[in-house]
Design a protein around this motif. Structure first.
Motif, PDB file in Angstrom:
ATOM      1  N   VAL A   1      14.102 -19.323 -40.682  1.00 46.98           N
ATOM      2  CA  VAL A   1      13.611 -18.647 -39.325  1.00 46.98           C
ATOM      3  C   VAL A   1      13.507 -17.247 -39.090  1.00 46.98           C
ATOM      4  O   VAL A   1      12.997 -16.739 -38.672  1.00 46.98           O
ATOM      5  N   GLY A   2      12.388 -17.322 -40.732  1.00 44.21           N
ATOM      6  CA  GLY A   2      12.101 -16.238 -41.337  1.00 44.21           C
ATOM      7  C   GLY A   2      10.568 -16.129 -40.998  1.00 44.21           C
ATOM      8  O   GLY A   2       9.689 -16.366 -41.015  1.00 44.21           O
ATOM      9  N   PRO A   3      10.396 -14.864 -41.927  1.00 51.80           N
ATOM     10  CA  PRO A   3       8.731 -14.704 -42.155  1.00 51.80           C
ATOM     11  C   PRO A   3       8.158 -15.644 -43.123  1.00 51.80           C
ATOM     12  O   PRO A   3       8.978 -16.778 -43.274  1.00 51.80           O
ATOM     13  N   GLY A   4       7.263 -16.388 -42.749  1.00 48.57           N
ATOM     14  CA  GLY A   4       6.589 -17.826 -42.702  1.00 48.57           C
ATOM     15  C   GLY A   4       7.193 -19.112 -42.177  1.00 48.57           C
ATOM     16  O   GLY A   4       6.544 -20.193 -41.984  1.00 48.57           O
ATOM     17  N   SER A   5       7.856 -19.090 -41.485  1.00 49.83           N
ATOM     18  CA  SER A   5       9.018 -20.428 -40.531  1.00 49.83           C
ATOM     19  C   SER A   5       8.540 -20.226 -38.996  1.00 49.83           C
ATOM     20  O   SER A   5       7.602 -19.645 -38.870  1.00 49.83           O
ATOM     21  N   ALA A   6       8.616 -21.262 -38.899  1.00 44.21           N
ATOM     22  CA  ALA A   6       8.052 -21.197 -37.163  1.00 44.21           C
ATOM     23  C   ALA A   6       8.495 -20.348 -36.216  1.00 44.21           C
ATOM     24  O   ALA A   6       8.193 -19.765 -35.499  1.00 44.21           O
ATOM     25  N   ILE A   7       9.191 -19.915 -36.552  1.00 48.37           N
ATOM     26  CA  ILE A   7      10.429 -19.088 -35.724  1.00 48.37           C
ATOM     27  C   ILE A   7       9.932 -17.037 -35.895  1.00 48.37           C
ATOM     28  O   ILE A   7       9.528 -16.324 -35.111  1.00 48.37           O
ATOM     29  N   LYS A   8       9.278 -17.198 -37.307  1.00 49.02           N
ATOM     30  CA  LYS A   8       8.230 -15.878 -37.594  1.00 49.02           C
ATOM     31  C   LYS A   8      10.091 -14.750 -37.394  1.00 49.02           C
ATOM     32  O   LYS A   8       9.154 -13.395 -37.012  1.00 49.02           O
ATOM     33  N   LEU A   9      11.145 -14.896 -37.661  1.00 48.76           N
ATOM     34  CA  LEU A   9      11.942 -13.465 -37.367  1.00 48.76           C
ATOM     35  C   LEU A   9      11.441 -12.346 -38.595  1.00 48.76           C
ATOM     36  O   LEU A   9      11.567 -13.693 -39.578  1.00 48.76           O
ATOM     37  N   SER A  10      12.110 -11.487 -38.855  1.00 47.94           N
ATOM     38  CA  SER A  10      11.414 -10.947 -39.515  1.00 47.94           C
ATOM     39  C   SER A  10      12.665 -10.713 -40.774  1.00 47.94           C
ATOM     40  O   SER A  10      13.910 -11.148 -39.869  1.00 47.94           O
ATOM     41  N   GLU A  11      12.956  -9.578 -41.557  1.00 47.35           N
ATOM     42  CA  GLU A  11      14.126  -9.940 -42.485  1.00 47.35           C
ATOM     43  C   GLU A  11      14.799  -8.915 -41.447  1.00 47.35           C
ATOM     44  O   GLU A  11      16.191  -9.120 -42.171  1.00 47.35           O
ATOM     45  N   GLU A  12      14.409  -8.194 -41.190  1.00 44.31           N
ATOM     46  CA  GLU A  12      15.191  -6.735 -40.601  1.00 44.31           C
ATOM     47  C   GLU A  12      15.798  -7.537 -39.728  1.00 44.31           C
ATOM     48  O   GLU A  12      17.242  -6.845 -38.994  1.00 44.31           O
ATOM     49  N   GLN A  13      15.480  -8.173 -38.402  1.00 48.83           N
ATOM     50  CA  GLN A  13      15.691  -8.561 -37.906  1.00 48.83           C
ATOM     51  C   GLN A  13      16.827 -10.115 -37.916  1.00 48.83           C
ATOM     52  O   GLN A  13      18.154  -9.601 -37.751  1.00 48.83           O
ATOM     53  N   ILE A  14      17.152 -10.325 -38.935  1.00 51.98           N
ATOM     54  CA  ILE A  14      17.894 -10.606 -39.743  1.00 51.98           C
ATOM     55  C   ILE A  14      19.342 -10.353 -39.866  1.00 51.98           C
ATOM     56  O   ILE A  14      20.072 -10.164 -39.713  1.00 51.98           O
ATOM     57  N   SER A  15      18.432  -9.438 -40.750  1.00 50.22           N
ATOM     58  CA  SER A  15      19.883  -9.082 -41.458  1.00 50.22           C
ATOM     59  C   SER A  15      20.421  -7.950 -40.512  1.00 50.22           C
ATOM     60  O   SER A  15      21.762  -7.559 -40.531  1.00 50.22           O
ATOM     61  N   ASP A  16      19.897  -7.084 -39.178  1.00 48.94           N
ATOM     62  CA  ASP A  16      20.104  -6.866 -38.271  1.00 48.94           C
ATOM     63  C   ASP A  16      21.851  -7.511 -37.987  1.00 48.94           C
ATOM     64  O   ASP A  16      22.724  -6.651 -37.479  1.00 48.94           O
ATOM     65  N   PHE A  17      21.122  -8.460 -36.756  1.00 49.24           N
ATOM     66  CA  PHE A  17      22.186  -9.562 -36.939  1.00 49.24           C
ATOM     67  C   PHE A  17      23.051  -9.980 -37.799  1.00 49.24           C
ATOM     68  O   PHE A  17      24.887  -9.441 -36.786  1.00 49.24           O
ATOM     69  N   TYR A  18      23.106 -10.229 -39.004  1.00 48.92           N
ATOM     70  CA  TYR A  18      23.862 -10.746 -39.587  1.00 48.92           C
ATOM     71  C   TYR A  18      24.520  -9.036 -40.551  1.00 48.92           C
ATOM     72  O   TYR A  18      26.390  -9.888 -40.359  1.00 48.92           O
TER      73      TYR A  18
ATOM     74  N   THR B   1       6.394 -37.336 -20.107  1.00 50.36           N
ATOM     75  CA  THR B   1       6.851 -37.157 -19.190  1.00 50.36           C
ATOM     76  C   THR B   1       7.672 -36.388 -17.922  1.00 50.36           C
ATOM     77  O   THR B   1       8.132 -36.494 -17.010  1.00 50.36           O
ATOM     78  N   VAL B   2       7.686 -35.494 -18.718  1.00 49.42           N
ATOM     79  CA  VAL B   2       8.427 -33.966 -18.604  1.00 49.42           C
ATOM     80  C   VAL B   2       6.708 -33.205 -19.143  1.00 49.42           C
ATOM     81  O   VAL B   2       6.451 -33.047 -19.999  1.00 49.42           O
ATOM     82  N   ASP B   3       6.465 -32.269 -18.164  1.00 45.33           N
ATOM     83  CA  ASP B   3       5.688 -30.818 -18.504  1.00 45.33           C
ATOM     84  C   ASP B   3       6.418 -29.211 -19.061  1.00 45.33           C
ATOM     85  O   ASP B   3       5.697 -28.497 -18.871  1.00 45.33           O
ATOM     86  N   ILE B   4       7.943 -30.109 -18.536  1.00 47.73           N
ATOM     87  CA  ILE B   4       9.258 -28.293 -19.242  1.00 47.73           C
ATOM     88  C   ILE B   4       9.467 -28.987 -19.460  1.00 47.73           C
ATOM     89  O   ILE B   4      10.963 -29.834 -19.238  1.00 47.73           O
ATOM     90  N   LEU B   5      10.506 -28.247 -20.579  1.00 50.31           N
ATOM     91  CA  LEU B   5      11.421 -28.263 -21.750  1.00 50.31           C
ATOM     92  C   LEU B   5      12.505 -27.441 -21.987  1.00 50.31           C
ATOM     93  O   LEU B   5      11.343 -26.300 -22.033  1.00 50.31           O
ATOM     94  N   ALA B   6      13.226 -27.515 -21.706  1.00 50.39           N
ATOM     95  CA  ALA B   6      14.908 -26.338 -21.412  1.00 50.39           C
ATOM     96  C   ALA B   6      15.195 -26.549 -22.850  1.00 50.39           C
ATOM     97  O   ALA B   6      15.786 -27.794 -23.522  1.00 50.39           O
ATOM     98  N   GLY B   7      15.563 -24.977 -23.464  1.00 52.61           N
ATOM     99  CA  GLY B   7      16.562 -25.217 -24.438  1.00 52.61           C
ATOM    100  C   GLY B   7      17.047 -24.141 -25.316  1.00 52.61           C
ATOM    101  O   GLY B   7      16.080 -22.935 -24.868  1.00 52.61           O
ATOM    102  N   SER B   8      17.401 -24.474 -26.657  1.00 53.78           N
ATOM    103  CA  SER B   8      17.409 -22.906 -27.727  1.00 53.78           C
ATOM    104  C   SER B   8      16.259 -22.477 -27.781  1.00 53.78           C
ATOM    105  O   SER B   8      14.625 -23.675 -28.436  1.00 53.78           O
ATOM    106  N   SER B   9      15.978 -20.857 -27.953  1.00 54.34           N
ATOM    107  CA  SER B   9      15.052 -20.423 -28.135  1.00 54.34           C
ATOM    108  C   SER B   9      14.205 -21.124 -29.755  1.00 54.34           C
ATOM    109  O   SER B   9      13.199 -21.370 -30.074  1.00 54.34           O
ATOM    110  N   LEU B  10      15.357 -20.933 -30.412  1.00 57.54           N
ATOM    111  CA  LEU B  10      14.865 -21.344 -32.205  1.00 57.54           C
ATOM    112  C   LEU B  10      14.195 -22.354 -32.164  1.00 57.54           C
ATOM    113  O   LEU B  10      13.365 -23.346 -33.006  1.00 57.54           O
TER     114      LEU B  10
END
Length: 290
Positions: free
Chosen positions: A250-267, A176-185
Motif C-alpha cells: 500500500v505504500g510508495p511504489g505500490s498501486a495504492i501509492k500512500l506515503s510513509e507519513e500517511q501510513i505512520s499517521d494512521f498507525y 458487463t457493468v461500466d461502474i464498480l463500487a468498492g473499497s478505495s484500496l
C-alpha cells in the motif's frame, strides 16, 4: 490511511474489536485456519500454490503471536460463507475484512491495520456524485460494506450484485457493468491501465479493515491485536523490515501509492487510542550500523 480521516472511525472500530468476549476461549495452537474471501489485492493474491498480500503478512504475524505452527488457507465462495466458517468454528480467522456494525453481531474485530473508503471505478462523465449515478447500474460485491453504503447513499442507482470481488472485476473488465463500487484500496490496486477513473475525490464512507475471529475465541482476538499493534508500532518507529512489508502492498511504489507519513499517521492514531507498545527498533539513522 490518513490521520485526518479516522478520529471517529478509530474509536468505533476499537470499541467493536475490544468488547468483552464470551467466557469460552479456544487458543490457537497447531494449525491456524484462515478464510480467504477472495484472492484480490492489496490484501490477498493467489501466487502458485500459496497466497501473498498485506493480509497474508498480518496472518503470519498472528500465527506466530498465537503460537500456531502452520497457516492453512480456506477459500470460500462468498462473504456469507466466510462468516459462516468463522462463526461455526470451521475456520479460525479472516483478515482484510471491512468493519460494519451488523458484522459485530457475528464476529469479533481486531484493531484495524488499514482503512478503506467506498468509491467507484467509473468511465468519463461519471464523477461519483449521487446525481451522476441516478439510473445507472453499479456493480457491487453482494453483502459488502460498499454495497450497503451505495444502497443507502445513492438509492436512485441500480445495484448489480456479484458473489465475489473477482467476479465483480471480471464484469467491469468485460463491460458487463461500466461502474464498480468498492473499497478505495481494492479499486486502486486493481484499476489496471484502462480508462476508468477512481471517483469521487472524497469517499462516500470510510471503514476500518482488520481481522475477524469467532466470538467464542477471545484468546485469538488478543493474539491478533498484539500482532497488529506490534506491526504498526514497528512501522511508526521506522523499522525497515516492517516498512518494506507494508509499503510493498500500500505504500510508495505500490498501486495504492500512500506515503510513509500517511501510513505512520494512521498507525500512530490507532496506537495512541489504545497504548503505545515498546519495540527494540533502532532509530532509522542507526539501522544497519554495528
Amino acid at each position: 490511511m490518513r490521520s485526518r480521516l479516522v478520529p471517529v472511525l478509530g474509536a468505533l472500530v476499537l470499541l467493536a474489536g475490544l468488547m468483552p468476549p464470551p467466557a469460552q476461549s479456544r487458543p490457537a495452537t497447531g494449525e491456524l485456519r484462515a478464510v480467504v474471501f477472495d484472492a484480490v489485492l492489496p490484501f490477498i493474491e493467489k501466487r502458485g500454490d500459496s497466497y501473498e498480500g498485506l493480509a497474508v503478512d498480518v496472518l503470519n504475524a498472528v500465527k506466530d503471536e498465537a503460537g500456531a505452527t502452520s497457516l492453512r488457507f480456506m477459500p470460500v465462495a462468498s462473504i456469507d460463507q466466510g462468516f459462516d466458517a468463522i462463526t461455526t468454528g470451521k475456520a479460525d480467522i479472516a483478515c482484510g475484512v471491512a468493519f460494519t456494525w451488523p458484522r459485530t453481531r457475528q464476529a469479533l474485530f481486531t484493531l484495524p491495520f488499514a482503512i478503506g473508503g467506498t468509491r467507484l471505478l467509473a468511465p468519463a462523465g461519471v464523477d461519483g456524485t449521487p446525481d451522476s449515478l441516478s439510473g445507472r447500474t453499479v456493480g457491487v460485491v453482494d453483502n459488502s460494506a460498499a454495497a450497503q453504503v451505495i444502497a443507502s447513499v445513492v438509492p436512485a442507482a441500480k445495484l448489480r450484485g456479484f458473489k465475489t470481488p473477482a467476479e465483480a472485476l471480471a464484469a467491469l473488465n468485460d463491460n458487463t457493468v461500466d461502474i464498480l463500487a468498492g473499497s478505495s484500496l481494492w479499486l486502486a490496486a486493481n484499476r489496471g491501465s484502462g480508462n476508468k477513473k477512481l471517483v469521487p475525490d472524497y469517499p462516500y464512507a470510510r471503514t476500518g479493515i482488520g481481522c475477524i475471529v469467532a466470538q467464542s475465541n477471545p484468546g485469538l482476538l488478543t493474539a491478533g491485536n498484539l500482532a497488529i499493534a506490534q506491526m504498526m508500532q514497528a512501522y511508526v518507529d521506522g523499522d525497515s523490515g516492517s516498512r518494506e512489508m507494508v509499503n510493498r502492498w500500500v505504500g510508495p511504489g505500490s498501486a495504492i501509492k500512500l506515503s510513509e507519513e500517511q501510513i505512520s499517521d494512521f498507525y500512530a492514531l490507532i496506537l495512541t487510542s489504545t497504548a503505545e507498545i515498546s519495540t527494540t527498533v533502532k532509530p532509522p539513522d542507526q539501522q544497519g550500523a554495528e
